[in-house]
Design a protein around this motif. Structure first.
Motif, PDB file in Angstrom:
ATOM      1  N   TYR A  61      34.081  98.700 -43.674  1.00  0.00           N
ATOM      2  CA  TYR A  61      34.373  99.312 -42.688  1.00  0.00           C
ATOM      3  C   TYR A  61      35.967 100.035 -43.126  1.00  0.00           C
ATOM      4  CZ  TYR A  61      31.782  96.768 -39.136  1.00  0.00           C
ATOM      5  OH  TYR A  61      30.607  96.544 -38.381  1.00  0.00           O
ATOM      6  N   GLN A  78      38.806 101.970 -44.601  1.00  0.00           N
ATOM      7  CA  GLN A  78      38.919 103.296 -45.519  1.00  0.00           C
ATOM      8  C   GLN A  78      39.134 102.888 -47.007  1.00  0.00           C
ATOM      9  OE1 GLN A  78      41.378 106.228 -43.826  1.00  0.00           O
ATOM     10  NE2 GLN A  78      43.138 104.710 -43.930  1.00  0.00           N
ATOM     11  N   LYS A  92      35.887 100.417 -48.700  1.00  0.00           N
ATOM     12  CA  LYS A  92      34.744 100.757 -48.924  1.00  0.00           C
ATOM     13  C   LYS A  92      33.979 100.506 -50.009  1.00  0.00           C
ATOM     14  CE  LYS A  92      33.360 102.936 -44.799  1.00  0.00           C
ATOM     15  NZ  LYS A  92      32.089 102.841 -43.969  1.00  0.00           N
ATOM     16  N   TYR A  95      28.027  97.078 -49.699  1.00  0.00           N
ATOM     17  CA  TYR A  95      28.227  96.461 -48.511  1.00  0.00           C
ATOM     18  C   TYR A  95      26.879  95.993 -47.878  1.00  0.00           C
ATOM     19  CZ  TYR A  95      29.577  95.062 -43.749  1.00  0.00           C
ATOM     20  OH  TYR A  95      29.716  94.350 -42.631  1.00  0.00           O
TER      21      TYR A  95
END
Length: 381
Positions: free
Chosen positions: A181, A183, A186, A190
């Motif tokens: 999620y 910024q 990231k 994931y």
């Protein structure tokens, strides 16, 4: 007395809203590792052993490869994950939630209501130190709101930590969620992380909720129907979210089951929009929120899936399970699946009616009752 559930809570992010600043997170995340009292000792021992092997110095600096290995080792263990993820970029500062104190209070209220409503016998553990911006506020909020009495005997509150290693696990999981999620965090890994923990997730509560972005390639279907994908996706998500808002805090057990079912479909859609959720996965997720366990797929179909559809929520089903439709292909697959069931049933009804009409010289029509008029009209045509 209901069995206690222990929650080990950690947080990620900060409460700044100047996103041009280097260290201001785009998201704030609170994650709870949930474990039933009967499993607590074993889980502590198992995670402690994993920690000694992967973090002998006690430091939790986790590379992507090491995180993958740790997650693969903890994935089979008896715990579940509940998380609230707030996208701070979507909050308007003029709403009052762009200020630290009001934001903390709002998030405390949201987390408190979600957890208390679902786990009334929950014992929370968290590190309360200067680096944890939210935990202190959450504790104060709980103490001011939650006062057990003769009519409210829930054991919901903070206790001293019986396990530092499970708080470390919460830290790792919270950081893992952040890698999908935030910024600044990231990671291309994931989706792999999420897939490894598939059996452990029971909820990722995103706020503000998403409305768009779920479209898929129609593959072999004609190009002219692709223009309807966005319409179907938007309608599907809108109806699901409306249902959740309407019944999220219902006192009726089956309504809560229905909400948890829809939320689980939304969670699956986020990371596996092409895929269906199997019935056994759905039952396992619903039972994570239940004192008395559901075991019957018939109960799932009749009391949960059918009732949710009756409320207007779009749910596609096939022999692979259930999903929220996000494209024409999903809807057609649902029609195909339903057609396989409905057409033979209609054929059998028609044969029965025709035989009885012939035997009674057209004097007895089994569709004569008022409630069967739609069927009568269908067959007469």
């Amino acid at each position: 007395m209901a069995e206690k559930t222990f929650a080990f809570v950690d947080e990620f992010g900060n409460f700044g809203f100047d996103f041009e600043e280097q260290n201001v997170s785009s998201h704030f995340i609170v994650t709870a590792i949930l474990v039933k009292e009967k499993d607590l000792e074993d889980l502590h021992s198992q995670v402690e052993d994993i920690g000694k092997r992967y973090f002998p110095s006690g430091e939790l600096n986790v590379s992507a490869d090491k995180r993958m290995q740790v997650l693969q080792e903890v994935a089979p263990l008896n715990f579940t994950i509940f998380s609230v993820v707030v996208d701070k970029r979507k909050l308007h500062t003029d709403s009052g939630l762009g200020y630290d104190k009001s934001f903390k209070r709002f998030l405390s209220g949201r987390l408190y209501k979600q957890l208390l409503h679902t786990f009334p016998h929950l014992q929370l553990t968290a590190r309360d130190n200067g680096s944890k911006e939210f935990i202190k506020e959450f504790k104060e909020y709980m103490h001011s709101r939650h006062q057990p009495n003769l009519f409210n005997q829930s054991e919901f509150g903070f206790v001293e930590s019986p396990s530092d290693v499970l708080l470390q696990l919460a830290d790792i999981i919270c950081g893992t969620i952040a890698s999908g999620y935030d910024q600044g965090m990231k990671s291309d890994y994931y989706k792999k992380f999420f897939s490894i923990l598939k059996e452990r997730w029971i909820r990722i509560d995103e706020w503000p909720g998403k409305k768009k972005g779920y479209t898929v390639d129609l593959g072999d279907l004609e190009d002219e129907v692709a223009e309807y994908n966005d319409i179907i996706a938007d309608l599907s998500l809108e109806r699901a979210q409306e249902f959740i808002r309407k019944y999220e805090f219902s006192e009726e057990q089956y309504k809560r089951d229905q909400v948890n079912f829809v939320k689980f479909l939304l969670l699956n859609l986020e990371y596996n929009r092409h895929g269906y959720v199997r019935t056994d996965e759905i039952l396992r997720n619903i039972n994570a929120f239940r004192k008395n366990q559901l075991s019957s797929t018939q109960q799932l179909r009749t009391n949960i899936v059918a009732k949710v559809r009756d409320e207007g929520v779009l749910i596609s089903s096939s022999d692979k399970g259930y999903k929220l439709p996000v494209c024409v292909e999903d809807v057609i697959e649902f029609v195909n699946h339903s057609n396989i069931i409905i057409q033979p049933m209609l054929s059998r009804l028609k044969k029965s009616r025709d035989q009885i009409l012939r035997a009674t010289k057209n004097e007895l029509d089994i569709f004569a009752s008022a409630e069967f008029q739609p069927l009568k009209k269908y067959f007469d045509q």
